[in-house]
Motif scaffolding. Structure first.
Motif, PDB file in Angstrom:
ATOM      1  N   VAL A 130      49.451  -2.727 -33.979  1.00  0.00           N
ATOM      2  CA  VAL A 130      49.804  -3.876 -33.122  1.00  0.00           C
ATOM      3  C   VAL A 130      49.361  -5.169 -33.823  1.00  0.00           C
ATOM      4  O   VAL A 130      50.124  -6.128 -33.942  1.00  0.00           O
ATOM      5  N   ARG A 131      48.127  -5.169 -34.312  1.00  0.00           N
ATOM      6  CA  ARG A 131      47.592  -6.379 -34.968  1.00  0.00           C
ATOM      7  C   ARG A 131      48.380  -6.718 -36.233  1.00  0.00           C
ATOM      8  O   ARG A 131      48.715  -7.871 -36.474  1.00  0.00           O
ATOM      9  N   GLU A 177      53.249   2.945 -40.413  1.00  0.00           N
ATOM     10  CA  GLU A 177      53.252   3.335 -39.002  1.00  0.00           C
ATOM     11  C   GLU A 177      54.118   4.574 -38.779  1.00  0.00           C
ATOM     12  O   GLU A 177      53.750   5.476 -38.005  1.00  0.00           O
ATOM     13  N   ASP A 188      35.439  -8.673 -35.201  1.00  0.00           N
ATOM     14  CA  ASP A 188      36.884  -8.887 -35.200  1.00  0.00           C
ATOM     15  C   ASP A 188      37.211 -10.295 -34.706  1.00  0.00           C
ATOM     16  O   ASP A 188      36.655 -10.739 -33.706  1.00  0.00           O
ATOM     17  N   THR A 237      41.089  -3.679 -38.637  1.00  0.00           N
ATOM     18  CA  THR A 237      42.255  -2.780 -38.700  1.00  0.00           C
ATOM     19  C   THR A 237      41.737  -1.353 -38.887  1.00  0.00           C
ATOM     20  O   THR A 237      41.929  -0.737 -39.929  1.00  0.00           O
ATOM     21  N   GLU A 288      46.546   2.772 -33.431  1.00  0.00           N
ATOM     22  CA  GLU A 288      47.546   2.057 -32.621  1.00  0.00           C
ATOM     23  C   GLU A 288      47.207   0.567 -32.549  1.00  0.00           C
ATOM     24  O   GLU A 288      48.087  -0.288 -32.711  1.00  0.00           O
ATOM     25  N   THR A 289      45.941   0.264 -32.322  1.00  0.00           N
ATOM     26  CA  THR A 289      45.492  -1.137 -32.262  1.00  0.00           C
ATOM     27  C   THR A 289      45.779  -1.838 -33.588  1.00  0.00           C
ATOM     28  O   THR A 289      46.263  -2.976 -33.614  1.00  0.00           O
ATOM     29  N   SER A 290      45.483  -1.152 -34.679  1.00  0.00           N
ATOM     30  CA  SER A 290      45.687  -1.756 -36.003  1.00  0.00           C
ATOM     31  C   SER A 290      47.162  -2.087 -36.247  1.00  0.00           C
ATOM     32  O   SER A 290      47.478  -3.148 -36.777  1.00  0.00           O
ATOM     33  N   SER A 328      38.031   8.067 -31.303  1.00  0.00           N
ATOM     34  CA  SER A 328      38.939   6.938 -31.007  1.00  0.00           C
ATOM     35  C   SER A 328      39.948   6.695 -32.127  1.00  0.00           C
ATOM     36  O   SER A 328      40.611   5.656 -32.151  1.00  0.00           O
ATOM     37  N   LYS A 337      43.630   5.743 -31.005  1.00  0.00           N
ATOM     38  CA  LYS A 337      43.626   4.432 -30.346  1.00  0.00           C
ATOM     39  C   LYS A 337      43.389   3.328 -31.386  1.00  0.00           C
ATOM     40  O   LYS A 337      44.028   2.283 -31.372  1.00  0.00           O
ATOM     41  N   ASP A 338      42.475   3.560 -32.303  1.00  0.00           N
ATOM     42  CA  ASP A 338      42.173   2.573 -33.350  1.00  0.00           C
ATOM     43  C   ASP A 338      43.398   2.305 -34.217  1.00  0.00           C
ATOM     44  O   ASP A 338      43.716   1.153 -34.529  1.00  0.00           O
TER      45      ASP A 338
END
Ligand SMILES: [Zn+2]
Length: 272
Positions: free
Chosen positions: A216-217, A259, A148, A164, A212-214, A206, A209-210
């Motif tokens: 945000v990015r 989302e 990443d 992502t 959610e991270t994607s 995960s 969490k994954d």
């Protein structure tokens, strides 16, 4: 004689069974055309495959289904691109509809396969380790593992790797600079984090969490041009017809809708 209940898992494991059930649009030819100065569409009517041409060879992102390589080869002929000039194969996600053609395209081009650490095992075992299951394709050797945030280069080409994850554990998007409308613009090859497996997933703990991270990015990016793993996700046919891929508002809307779908699925999760 095997009872149908015994036979079913075997049928589901067979790649040809999966391919036989895919929508017709996924295997339908689509005209090769230019998206930006050095980026061309070489995918099918629905499966986005993108050729990035450079001074020291080219990069191909996604190869569609196992039956897509002849269509990609026809697109390369239209664009007068010798297949051997493709040096690198990338994917947005290690699912059969984007990497089913990897083994064949690797053979036809001699290109190296570069993949994220989380999608590399799926590529190496033909999808057996996919926590979503049911995605089988011909396994390939992975020549380089991507991280990443790293910038990958080939001659004058450079792409930023943006992990992502969530659709598959190693789903990834790529950001590059292109010449568009006479100016420097950004182009994102996005893997929209659509939810295709249970969110309470023992095989992929995960996943929430994954995802959610994607989001945000992806929400932090403002690409001028964007294209997606599935043509319909980015309105590719409409953009092609209009001759204009510049669509920052459409990008923000697509990410917001994706989302909202994820959050709706999260709300109905049973409590642990
Ligand atoms: Zn997929």
């Amino acid at each position: 004689m095997l009872k149908p209940s015994y036979l079913l898992p075997l049928l589901l494991l067979a790649p040809q069974r999966v391919a036989a059930e895919t929508p017709a649009e996924w295997s339908k030819p689509y005209p090769a055309h230019r998206i930006a100065e050095n980026v061309c569409y070489v995918g099918t009517a629905e499966l986005g495959c993108y050729l990035i041409t450079g001074s020291q060879g080219h990069i191909l992102i996604n190869t569609g289904l196992a039956d897509s390589p002849p269509l990609i080869m026809a697109s390369l002929r239209t664009l007068k691109i010798p297949p051997k000039d493709i040096r690198v194969l990338l994917t947005n996600q290690a699912h059969f509809d984007h990497v089913g053609g990897f083994a064949e395209m690797q053979k036809l081009t001699g290109a190296k396969v570069w993949a994220t650490a989380a999608d590399a095992p799926l590529l190496r075992d033909g999808g057996v380790s996919d926590p979503g299951g049911l995605s089988r394709f011909k396994a390939v050797k992975v020549d380089r593992v991507l991280k990443d945030g790293e910038v990958i280069t080939l001659g004058d080409l450079s792409l930023t790797v943006i992990a992502t994850p969530g659709h598959t554990p190693g789903s990834v998007s790529y950001l590059m600079t292109v010449q568009g409308h006479g100016q420097k613009k950004t182009l994102l090859f996005v893997n929209l984090p659509t939810v295709v497996m249970p969110l309470n997933n023992a095989k992929y703990p995960s996943i929430v969490k994954d995802l959610e991270t994607s989001f945000v990015r992806l929400k932090a990016l403002r690409p001028d041009f964007w294209v997606a793993a599935h043509a319909s996700q980015c309105g590719l046919a409409e953009k092609h017809a209009a001759g204009n891929y510049e669509d920052p508002a459409g990008y923000a809307k697509a990410v917001a809708e994706c989302e909202a779908d994820f959050l709706a699925k999260l709300r109905v999760l049973p409590p642990e």
